[in-house]
Design a protein around this motif. Sequence first.
Motif, mmCIF file in Angstrom:
data_model
loop_
_atom_site.group_PDB
_atom_site.id
_atom_site.type_symbol
_atom_site.label_atom_id
_atom_site.label_comp_id
_atom_site.label_asym_id
_atom_site.label_seq_id
_atom_site.Cartn_x
_atom_site.Cartn_y
_atom_site.Cartn_z
ATOM 1 N N LYS A 124 -0.150 5.045 6.861
ATOM 2 C CA LYS A 124 -0.829 4.129 7.755
ATOM 3 C C LYS A 124 -1.175 2.855 6.994
ATOM 4 O O LYS A 124 -1.821 2.886 5.959
ATOM 5 N N LEU A 125 -0.703 1.725 7.538
ATOM 6 C CA LEU A 125 -1.005 0.448 6.908
ATOM 7 C C LEU A 125 -1.712 -0.445 7.925
ATOM 8 O O LEU A 125 -1.319 -0.500 9.090
ATOM 9 N N THR A 126 -2.754 -1.131 7.461
ATOM 10 C CA THR A 126 -3.448 -2.040 8.379
ATOM 11 C C THR A 126 -2.853 -3.436 8.244
ATOM 12 O O THR A 126 -2.282 -3.803 7.206
ATOM 13 N N ILE A 127 -3.014 -4.217 9.312
ATOM 14 C CA ILE A 127 -2.507 -5.595 9.274
ATOM 15 C C ILE A 127 -3.568 -6.474 8.649
ATOM 16 O O ILE A 127 -4.664 -6.628 9.182
ATOM 17 N N ALA A 128 -3.209 -7.067 7.504
ATOM 18 C CA ALA A 128 -4.184 -7.919 6.822
ATOM 19 C C ALA A 128 -4.004 -9.371 7.202
ATOM 20 O O ALA A 128 -4.880 -10.198 6.982
ATOM 21 N N GLY A 129 -2.866 -9.680 7.781
ATOM 22 C CA GLY A 129 -2.638 -11.089 8.149
ATOM 23 C C GLY A 129 -1.382 -11.238 8.996
ATOM 24 O O GLY A 129 -0.514 -10.367 8.990
ATOM 25 N N VAL A 130 -1.368 -12.331 9.720
ATOM 26 C CA VAL A 130 -0.200 -12.629 10.559
ATOM 27 C C VAL A 130 0.281 -14.017 10.177
ATOM 28 O O VAL A 130 -0.523 -14.900 9.888
ATOM 29 N N PHE A 131 1.582 -14.183 10.110
ATOM 30 C CA PHE A 131 2.073 -15.531 9.776
ATOM 31 C C PHE A 131 3.102 -15.997 10.789
ATOM 32 O O PHE A 131 3.770 -15.215 11.457
ATOM 33 N N LYS B 238 -5.712 -1.579 -0.493
ATOM 34 C CA LYS B 238 -6.248 -1.356 0.840
ATOM 35 C C LYS B 238 -5.236 -0.785 1.807
ATOM 36 O O LYS B 238 -5.535 -0.580 2.970
ATOM 37 N N LYS B 239 -4.011 -0.620 1.317
ATOM 38 C CA LYS B 239 -2.947 -0.124 2.193
ATOM 39 C C LYS B 239 -2.781 -1.006 3.427
ATOM 40 O O LYS B 239 -2.958 -0.549 4.560
ATOM 41 N N SER B 240 -2.498 -2.238 3.178
ATOM 42 C CA SER B 240 -2.297 -3.119 4.337
ATOM 43 C C SER B 240 -1.028 -3.965 4.161
ATOM 44 O O SER B 240 -0.372 -3.905 3.134
ATOM 45 N N MET B 241 -0.715 -4.724 5.191
ATOM 46 C CA MET B 241 0.534 -5.486 5.211
ATOM 47 C C MET B 241 0.312 -6.801 5.937
ATOM 48 O O MET B 241 -0.699 -7.017 6.598
ATOM 49 N N ILE B 242 1.327 -7.681 5.797
ATOM 50 C CA ILE B 242 1.288 -8.946 6.522
ATOM 51 C C ILE B 242 2.503 -8.969 7.435
ATOM 52 O O ILE B 242 3.602 -8.621 7.010
ATOM 53 N N VAL B 243 2.288 -9.359 8.695
ATOM 54 C CA VAL B 243 3.411 -9.272 9.632
ATOM 55 C C VAL B 243 3.678 -10.604 10.311
ATOM 56 O O VAL B 243 2.806 -11.465 10.407
ATOM 57 N N GLY B 244 4.902 -10.762 10.764
ATOM 58 C CA GLY B 244 5.282 -11.931 11.552
ATOM 59 C C GLY B 244 4.696 -11.827 12.944
ATOM 60 O O GLY B 244 4.323 -10.739 13.398
#
Lengths: 320, 223, 395
Positions: C173-180, C140-146
Amino acid sequence: MLLTPEIITILTLDFIFAFFGLIAFIISINIVRKWNLNSTTPTQYKLEKQSFLVATIIKYIFIIKLPLFLFFIFTADKLSDIITGAMCAAGVVSSVSFGTSMFVYKILNLYLFGFWLVLNHYDLKKENQPYTRYKFMLYVLGFFLLSIEIYYDISFFTSLDVSKLVSCCGTIFSAASSSSISFIFSINKIYFVYLFYISFTFVLLSYLFKNSIAIFVSNFIYIFIAIISLIMFFGTYIYQLPTHHCPFCLLQKNYYYIGYILYVALYAGTFYGISGAIMSKLEHKPQKFYYNISIIFDIIYALIVSAYPIVYFLRNGVWL
Amino acid sequence: MMIELKNVTKEFKVGTHDKITALKNVNIHIKKGEVVLLKGPSGSGKSTILSLIAALNKPTSGEVIVDGKRVSKMADNFTSLFRREHIGFIFQKFNLIPTLSAKENVIVPLIPSNPDQEKLNNRLRELFGQFSIKSKMNVIVKNLSGGEQQRVAIARALINNPRIIIADEPTANLDEKLSLEFIKIMRNLKNSNSSIVIASHDPLFFNLDFIDRQIDIHNGAII
Amino acid sequence: MKNKFNFLLLDFAISSIFRRGSKNIFIFFVFTLLIFLLSSVLFISNSIKSELDTTLNALPDITVQRLQAGRAINIPTSRINKLLAIDGVKAVIPRVWGYYYFANAGVNFSVVGIDKFDDQYKDLYAKLCDKFDFDKLQDKKSMIVGKGVQKILKSNFYNGYFNFIKPDGSLEKLTIAGVFSDDTKLESNDVILLPMEKARDIFGMSKNEAVDFVIKVPNPVEIPNIAKKIRLLYPDCRVITKEDLSISYQNIFDYKSGLFLALFIISAFTFFMIIYDKASGISSDEKKEIGILKAVGWTIDDVLKEKFYEAFVISFISFITALSLAIFYVYFLNAPLLKNIFIGYSSLKPEFDLPFAFDFQTFAIIFFLTVPIYIAATIIPSWKTASLNADEVMR
């Protein structure tokens, strides 16, 4: 040299002690040389007033020194985290060649300064101030010992080295080590139990007979026997490990800081015993107040150290 | 003998050009319970004698013996203890601490000996009753009238049941009515078996019935 | 010997403090400020230390970097097998990570590549691996960010995605899949987690390279030995053990607070002089009062004791006030301004709460560095006052 907040704290206070100690020292020399209670010269009046400054300074140094000594051990203990190989204060202290004598001076000074205050108290009770000259002579000696202690403190902290490998207490307090006390580890430890209770009985008896010389000697011996038997026998029950002999580890949190209570009790007991005995001799009258405090703390110490092996035996049914 | 001054000489500013000889070879003996008036113009040395008896000062030569104690040779520390136990001093200007209450002023001499609170309160009630200033107990001293201040000062002097009461020009700052009041109080104190030494040049004191002896001082010597 | 505490004297001392209010209020404020500064700094450094400890504990046992010309360069993954062959090594994990400079906000993000089939070298990453499926992220081309990253992106109008600029200039382009978020915020606030391949993509690294290796050694006693062996095996590698890092961190912090303390000592002695000066200036009223006290039977010792009580009461109240203020300032307000002295190693200006870390030792240091200095400053002035002549009262 390490620059931790603890070290800076101790050195700052050392500096203050040295500064005020020196003032007191100069006055003391003058008093020893020129004191004459019968004289009505301005010099004598000045000295009388200055004697109170000295007393105040000594009181100050002593009162701060008592908790500072515990803090010093605490600091040495903490430094063991960053000094390679050391597990507790023993390793840190032994990482310098004069570690042991530094400790001896620190303890000696606590007794000396404490006794000075006792002497001062008695001196100011009588109008003829019988001990004035002696107490200031005693301080002249005390100042030298204090200077040595401060010198040791400074050289101790400047020579600590994080990268140097030091021994942990396991090797210092064992028969295999080459330290001066290692020979006693070859003796059967049951003898130390006998020795401790004999010495304790001596303390009790001397108290019952209120004999000042006996109280002095018994308390004096009690200091050493108590510490040696703590290392050799009672300590192992505090750690519940037959091979763990360190007199410092018991100051750590794992053992509920019991070491602080033990050492304070031992100091208070023997200090009041010894000072009381000397004062009884000087005053030609037993100083019961001092004797009572002394015996209470001596007993507290004996009870606590005895409790450890007994509780251990009751729980496990065997001795270590 | 309660108070003895033997060949007492007192000089001030010794070793300077303006050396002052306040007393010259003074001899005084005062018995227990005796009331003595030191008479003489101001500057004659009366106050110096009082301060020597109270050991506030030391003689240049000679001896001062009070209640068997050689106070002239006592170290500073012990003269304080001596005063605490023996002397009640009523000063010329009352010398109260103006920012403390009447009660606090009166207990000041006893604070260092850490007295029992209850005994202290009883003694305070007794004294404040005796001088009828009970209602002023907690008033700050500087808000009291001159007469009230004077009575607080006397109460302070008596709090320790002194064997010697010393009054230095006690009526100097008082009007006649208050001065007579003071004399009345002193007369009552005579029966308490304390020796009383009053220094004054106030004629009101001359030839009073309760004064056993008058000593005239002039230029630092007894006439 | 009477040992009852003299409350009357304490009472007198307290009233004496209030009666000379303005002088004492000044001393109180200066002293409180001094203790407050000292305790705040010590609290902050303690907190950061304890936060670092948590971080250090999570640190890998051994880290292996490859050096060329003294700079770290990428390390070929082909070396993994040889390292695994060393006795005592449980796992060798190749890491792909680095910094990505986000020019608009002027900050660096830490970009970390995650391969879900590898052992994770941090508990946090392992947890996140369970939570998010990194295979899916890849598709999905996404990432998880702080948390911190999310905040910065939002303020730059990247809602839910981000365009990375690759070394060749093309956009990813990467979408944010989650925040931690996490306990150790200090270190993970600025982190972006990506699937390993995406991370290599963004950094322009080839498939068989890693930034460094992390080695797991179950027995801590073996660590120095293994480190030595690796050094022999690959002389071009720098081998860092956990303990090395721990000691150097501790030193940096002791050094920083030590440096501050050195400054503090100077101010403390200035304070000493101020107090000395203030206490020496005896007003004529006070002179008279001491004269009265001595005339009615106070000994030098009594006056000294009274003066000591005064000093003790002032310093005790200052101490308590300053300590409470400092606790409030550091732990509730999060130490604005002062905190910046200690945090210099992330340009993300990470916002983190200081964890509560208060121990007896800090308390003792603060006490020993303040109260004895104050009392010492009053010794000589008090003595001078106390030894005034009693006949002061006759004048």
